[in-house]
Design a protein around this motif. Structure first.
Motif, PDB file in Angstrom:
ATOM      1  N   GLY A 305      37.134  43.850  52.684  1.00  0.00           N
ATOM      2  CA  GLY A 305      38.203  44.751  52.261  1.00  0.00           C
ATOM      3  C   GLY A 305      38.950  44.302  51.029  1.00  0.00           C
ATOM      4  O   GLY A 305      39.671  45.099  50.408  1.00  0.00           O
ATOM      5  N   ILE A 306      38.820  43.019  50.630  1.00  0.00           N
ATOM      6  CA  ILE A 306      39.522  42.504  49.451  1.00  0.00           C
ATOM      7  C   ILE A 306      38.697  42.808  48.204  1.00  0.00           C
ATOM      8  O   ILE A 306      37.476  42.626  48.182  1.00  0.00           O
ATOM      9  N   THR A 307      39.352  43.258  47.151  1.00  0.00           N
ATOM     10  CA  THR A 307      38.681  43.501  45.878  1.00  0.00           C
ATOM     11  C   THR A 307      39.404  42.779  44.759  1.00  0.00           C
ATOM     12  O   THR A 307      40.619  42.545  44.828  1.00  0.00           O
ATOM     13  N   LEU A 308      38.656  42.411  43.730  1.00  0.00           N
ATOM     14  CA  LEU A 308      39.213  41.796  42.533  1.00  0.00           C
ATOM     15  C   LEU A 308      38.946  42.708  41.345  1.00  0.00           C
ATOM     16  O   LEU A 308      37.865  43.294  41.236  1.00  0.00           O
ATOM     17  N   LYS A 309      39.922  42.795  40.446  1.00  0.00           N
ATOM     18  CA  LYS A 309      39.766  43.654  39.282  1.00  0.00           C
ATOM     19  C   LYS A 309      40.455  43.015  38.085  1.00  0.00           C
ATOM     20  O   LYS A 309      41.641  42.700  38.143  1.00  0.00           O
ATOM     21  N   PRO A 310      39.715  42.808  36.971  1.00  0.00           N
ATOM     22  CA  PRO A 310      40.356  42.275  35.770  1.00  0.00           C
ATOM     23  C   PRO A 310      41.194  43.346  35.091  1.00  0.00           C
ATOM     24  O   PRO A 310      40.731  44.471  34.869  1.00  0.00           O
ATOM     25  N   GLU A 311      42.418  42.988  34.794  1.00  0.00           N
ATOM     26  CA  GLU A 311      43.324  43.957  34.181  1.00  0.00           C
ATOM     27  C   GLU A 311      44.488  43.217  33.539  1.00  0.00           C
ATOM     28  O   GLU A 311      45.020  42.264  34.119  1.00  0.00           O
ATOM     29  N   GLN A 312      44.879  43.640  32.335  1.00  0.00           N
ATOM     30  CA  GLN A 312      46.039  43.083  31.629  1.00  0.00           C
ATOM     31  C   GLN A 312      45.928  41.567  31.460  1.00  0.00           C
ATOM     32  O   GLN A 312      46.909  40.839  31.554  1.00  0.00           O
ATOM     33  N   GLY A 313      44.714  41.091  31.243  1.00  0.00           N
ATOM     34  CA  GLY A 313      44.513  39.673  31.002  1.00  0.00           C
ATOM     35  C   GLY A 313      44.518  38.804  32.231  1.00  0.00           C
ATOM     36  O   GLY A 313      44.458  37.566  32.110  1.00  0.00           O
ATOM     37  N   SER A 314      44.588  39.408  33.409  1.00  0.00           N
ATOM     38  CA  SER A 314      44.590  38.647  34.659  1.00  0.00           C
ATOM     39  C   SER A 314      43.601  39.264  35.638  1.00  0.00           C
ATOM     40  O   SER A 314      43.135  40.392  35.449  1.00  0.00           O
ATOM     41  N   MET A 315      43.289  38.523  36.688  1.00  0.00           N
ATOM     42  CA  MET A 315      42.495  39.062  37.778  1.00  0.00           C
ATOM     43  C   MET A 315      43.459  39.484  38.882  1.00  0.00           C
ATOM     44  O   MET A 315      44.325  38.705  39.296  1.00  0.00           O
ATOM     45  N   TRP A 316      43.314  40.733  39.355  1.00  0.00           N
ATOM     46  CA  TRP A 316      44.218  41.283  40.351  1.00  0.00           C
ATOM     47  C   TRP A 316      43.487  41.428  41.688  1.00  0.00           C
ATOM     48  O   TRP A 316      42.350  41.905  41.737  1.00  0.00           O
ATOM     49  N   ALA A 317      44.152  41.016  42.760  1.00  0.00           N
ATOM     50  CA  ALA A 317      43.610  41.156  44.114  1.00  0.00           C
ATOM     51  C   ALA A 317      44.299  42.323  44.804  1.00  0.00           C
ATOM     52  O   ALA A 317      45.514  42.533  44.652  1.00  0.00           O
ATOM     53  N   SER A 318      43.513  43.077  45.580  1.00  0.00           N
ATOM     54  CA  SER A 318      44.078  44.193  46.336  1.00  0.00           C
ATOM     55  C   SER A 318      43.182  44.477  47.531  1.00  0.00           C
ATOM     56  O   SER A 318      42.082  43.932  47.660  1.00  0.00           O
ATOM     57  N   GLY A 319      43.662  45.350  48.424  1.00  0.00           N
ATOM     58  CA  GLY A 319      42.878  45.745  49.590  1.00  0.00           C
ATOM     59  C   GLY A 319      43.024  44.786  50.744  1.00  0.00           C
ATOM     60  O   GLY A 319      43.626  43.710  50.626  1.00  0.00           O
ATOM     61  N   GLY A 320      42.469  45.194  51.894  1.00  0.00           N
ATOM     62  CA  GLY A 320      42.569  44.354  53.082  1.00  0.00           C
ATOM     63  C   GLY A 320      44.011  44.108  53.460  1.00  0.00           C
ATOM     64  O   GLY A 320      44.821  45.040  53.528  1.00  0.00           O
ATOM     65  N   HIS A 321      44.359  42.839  53.687  1.00  0.00           N
ATOM     66  CA  HIS A 321      45.729  42.505  54.082  1.00  0.00           C
ATOM     67  C   HIS A 321      46.666  42.332  52.890  1.00  0.00           C
ATOM     68  O   HIS A 321      47.869  42.124  53.079  1.00  0.00           O
ATOM     69  N   VAL A 322      46.128  42.407  51.656  1.00  0.00           N
ATOM     70  CA  VAL A 322      46.980  42.295  50.458  1.00  0.00           C
ATOM     71  C   VAL A 322      47.707  43.623  50.286  1.00  0.00           C
ATOM     72  O   VAL A 322      47.093  44.644  49.973  1.00  0.00           O
ATOM     73  N   GLU A 323      48.998  43.630  50.513  1.00  0.00           N
ATOM     74  CA  GLU A 323      49.749  44.871  50.665  1.00  0.00           C
ATOM     75  C   GLU A 323      50.004  45.606  49.364  1.00  0.00           C
ATOM     76  O   GLU A 323      50.293  46.796  49.369  1.00  0.00           O
ATOM     77  N   LEU A 328      46.546  37.131  40.061  1.00  0.00           N
ATOM     78  CA  LEU A 328      46.305  35.752  40.474  1.00  0.00           C
ATOM     79  C   LEU A 328      46.574  34.803  39.322  1.00  0.00           C
ATOM     80  O   LEU A 328      46.359  35.149  38.151  1.00  0.00           O
ATOM     81  N   ALA A 329      47.018  33.618  39.640  1.00  0.00           N
ATOM     82  CA  ALA A 329      47.369  32.635  38.609  1.00  0.00           C
ATOM     83  C   ALA A 329      46.189  31.750  38.237  1.00  0.00           C
ATOM     84  O   ALA A 329      46.374  30.698  37.634  1.00  0.00           O
ATOM     85  N   ASP A 330      44.982  32.181  38.598  1.00  0.00           N
ATOM     86  CA  ASP A 330      43.794  31.385  38.343  1.00  0.00           C
ATOM     87  C   ASP A 330      42.832  32.112  37.412  1.00  0.00           C
ATOM     88  O   ASP A 330      42.839  33.340  37.330  1.00  0.00           O
ATOM     89  N   GLU A 331      41.981  31.326  36.762  1.00  0.00           N
ATOM     90  CA  GLU A 331      40.903  31.871  35.945  1.00  0.00           C
ATOM     91  C   GLU A 331      39.688  32.076  36.848  1.00  0.00           C
ATOM     92  O   GLU A 331      39.072  31.107  37.308  1.00  0.00           O
ATOM     93  N   LEU A 341      33.548  32.815  40.859  1.00  0.00           N
ATOM     94  CA  LEU A 341      33.711  31.394  40.577  1.00  0.00           C
ATOM     95  C   LEU A 341      35.157  31.134  40.180  1.00  0.00           C
ATOM     96  O   LEU A 341      35.794  31.978  39.531  1.00  0.00           O
ATOM     97  N   LEU A 342      35.663  29.987  40.550  1.00  0.00           N
ATOM     98  CA  LEU A 342      37.029  29.580  40.218  1.00  0.00           C
ATOM     99  C   LEU A 342      36.967  28.550  39.107  1.00  0.00           C
ATOM    100  O   LEU A 342      36.310  27.515  39.240  1.00  0.00           O
ATOM    101  N   HIS A 343      37.664  28.819  37.993  1.00  0.00           N
ATOM    102  CA  HIS A 343      37.638  27.916  36.839  1.00  0.00           C
ATOM    103  C   HIS A 343      38.968  27.199  36.612  1.00  0.00           C
ATOM    104  O   HIS A 343      39.110  26.511  35.603  1.00  0.00           O
ATOM    105  N   GLY A 344      39.907  27.338  37.506  1.00  0.00           N
ATOM    106  CA  GLY A 344      41.179  26.628  37.357  1.00  0.00           C
ATOM    107  C   GLY A 344      42.347  27.567  37.185  1.00  0.00           C
ATOM    108  O   GLY A 344      42.196  28.777  37.030  1.00  0.00           O
ATOM    109  N   ARG A 345      43.533  26.992  37.190  1.00  0.00           N
ATOM    110  CA  ARG A 345      44.748  27.787  37.075  1.00  0.00           C
ATOM    111  C   ARG A 345      45.010  28.161  35.615  1.00  0.00           C
ATOM    112  O   ARG A 345      44.818  27.348  34.706  1.00  0.00           O
ATOM    113  N   THR A 346      45.476  29.397  35.415  1.00  0.00           N
ATOM    114  CA  THR A 346      45.826  29.842  34.074  1.00  0.00           C
ATOM    115  C   THR A 346      46.888  28.934  33.462  1.00  0.00           C
ATOM    116  O   THR A 346      46.814  28.562  32.285  1.00  0.00           O
ATOM    117  N   ALA A 347      47.862  28.530  34.276  1.00  0.00           N
ATOM    118  CA  ALA A 347      48.944  27.680  33.782  1.00  0.00           C
ATOM    119  C   ALA A 347      48.476  26.262  33.493  1.00  0.00           C
ATOM    120  O   ALA A 347      49.186  25.483  32.865  1.00  0.00           O
TER     121      ALA A 347
END
Length: 459
Positions: A305-323, A328-331, A341-347
């Motif tokens: 149920g969880i989906t990821l979508k690149p938007e506005q320079g970030s990856m956004w999580a939605s669906g499932g239990h994400v209200e 997300l603060a990660d690359e 794949l997880l490449h580290g935190r944007t910060a």
């Protein structure tokens, strides 16, 4: 109105927790919850500081029944307490031990330990499992502060239940066996809250009330556990546990979070503990959203149920239990709709003289040096550099018996010279919190302290 039960155990005499080797049944738990709920102070916000995991669970459940909100800050520093009081002026602290904080306190024992003199009511209606509205705010959790000031995030009961049920299914805890859960992480952190308390309530498992930290304590808790047993922990705890040389009782499953684990450490854990190791990925904002078995793949698989979508320079999580859609603060690199794949935190991204790296990568290389037990790089921002007089990348390292010169030489073999830390500071331990994280404020305080002492910079 949609509701979810407080617990999903089948029978009143099912074991929900173990405390000092004593089993605690669902009936016992519900009696404690109802007694505490009836005596909580008037304030609607409860800072649950109980160190005993079972008592924390009773406090959280009692707040739910009383339509109060549990506040879960990452620390109880004076500044964090001031922020919590500003956020919720009516807050009081529920604690099982006196807390030296500037806040009204309510003792867990005052309401619950009277149970012994009123045991006659322990069997009355305890099988009636409370049904909690899905929309009710169950908790407000705060980010750890590892990248800045803590931020509050509301969590509904329905969202939390859906999250931990998805986790239980992914971990295989719904196969009919009743797992026990031993955890080195505190219940006040989102990881510990979901994966040691809520998952027990929603999967038929039994939590250990203990909060072991040192290797010997972890071994004792594992020895006392029933089987099958899941160890919920962090890479830092696992690395120290393996290095302890102790005869470690074998769990049936190991769960890790708070920082990505290296494949080498994951393999060492599975080899030594003879159990599969799974990692979960998530954030305070979203809760957990993905998992992987690190010895088999670097890829993370999203929960149903969880989906990821690149938007506005970030990856956004939605669906499932994400209200609601959450950045997300990660690359992340999305490979398929379900895997990434997880490449580290944007910060974490840093740029020195035109060369780029990430703190995550540098920390990985540092901790891979033989003899390093723990280590972390720190890069102040411009404002912090003005205050602390720190202008270069620093590193703090725990490596008993290894010299600074040897560590620097090893780092020069692994990273570009421009990222060599100046200074590299040897310490007995790092100021990690109970989940193994290093809040940025703690690293800044270390940097300021060592600059004031005039530590000699690495050549």
């Amino acid at each position: 109105m949609i509701t979810f039960p407080l617990v999903t155990h089948s029978h009143a005499e099912d074991v929900l927790a173990y405390s000092h080797g004593r089993p605690i049944t669902v009936a016992h738990f519900l009696t404690d919850v109802r007694r505490l709920a009836a005596t909580l102070p008037a304030g609607r916000h409860v800072l649950n500081a109980c160190g005993d995991r079972y008592r924390f669970a009773v406090g959280m459940a009692a707040a739910l029944l009383a339509d109060k909100v549990s506040l879960l800050p990452p620390t109880l520093t004076p500044e964090m307490v001031r922020q919590v009081k500003k956020f919720a002026p009516d807050v009081f602290c529920l604690a099982d031990q006196p807390q030296s904080i500037d806040m009204p306190q309510f003792a867990w024992a005052d309401a619950v330990t009277a149970r012994a003199s009123a045991s006659a009511d322990a069997r009355i209606d305890t099988c009636d499992i409370p049904q909690i509205p899905a929309s009710r705010t169950a908790a407000i959790v705060f980010t750890s502060g590892s990248t800045g000031s803590p931020v509050a995030h509301r969590k509904s009961w329905g969202g939390l239940v859906q999250s931990v049920r998805a986790e239980a299914a992914r971990l295989g805890l719904l196969d009919g066996r009743r797992h026990s859960i031993v955890a080195t992480v505190a219940p006040q952190h989102m990881y510990g809250f979901e994966s040691t308390v809520l998952i027990a309530l929603q999967s038929g498992a039994a939590m250990s009330a203990a909060h072991p930290f040192y290797p010997a304590d972890i071994c004792s808790a594992l020895t006392a556990s029933t089987r099958p047993c899941m160890l919920v922990t962090t890479p830092v705890h696992l690395k120290v546990l393996l290095a302890s040389g102790l005869d470690i009782p074998l769990p049936d499953l190991v769960l890790s979070a708070t920082a990505p684990m290296s494949p080498q450490l994951a393999l060492a854990v599975e080899t030594r503990l003879q159990a599969p190791l799974l990692e979960i990925y998530g954030s305070t904002e979203t809760g957990q959203i993905a998992s992987r078995r690190t010895t088999e793949t670097a890829e993370w698989t999203l929960y149903s149920g969880i989906t990821l979508k690149p938007e506005q320079g970030s990856m956004w999580a939605s669906g499932g239990h994400v209200e609601q859609a959450t950045p997300l603060a990660d690359e992340l690199e999305l490979l398929t709709p379900e895997r990434f794949l997880l490449h580290g935190r944007t910060a974490d991204l840093i740029n020195i003289a035109g060369k780029r790296s990430s703190l995550g990568y540098l920390n990985h290389q540092l901790n891979a040096v033989p003899g390093v037990i723990d280590g972390a790089f720190f890069m102040p921002d411009d404002k912090e550099a003005d205050v602390s007089n720190v202008t270069r990348l620093m590193a703090f390292v725990v490596a008993p018996g290894v010299t600074q010169a040897a560590l620097l030489a090893a780092l020069r073999e692994r990273i570009d010279t421009i990222f060599i830390p100046r200074p590299l500071v040897l310490l007995d331990s790092l100021p990690r919190n109970s989940t193994g994280k290093l809040p940025r404020d703690s690293l800044l305080a270390l940097a300021q302290a060592y600059q004031r002492k005039g530590v000699v910079h690495a050549p």
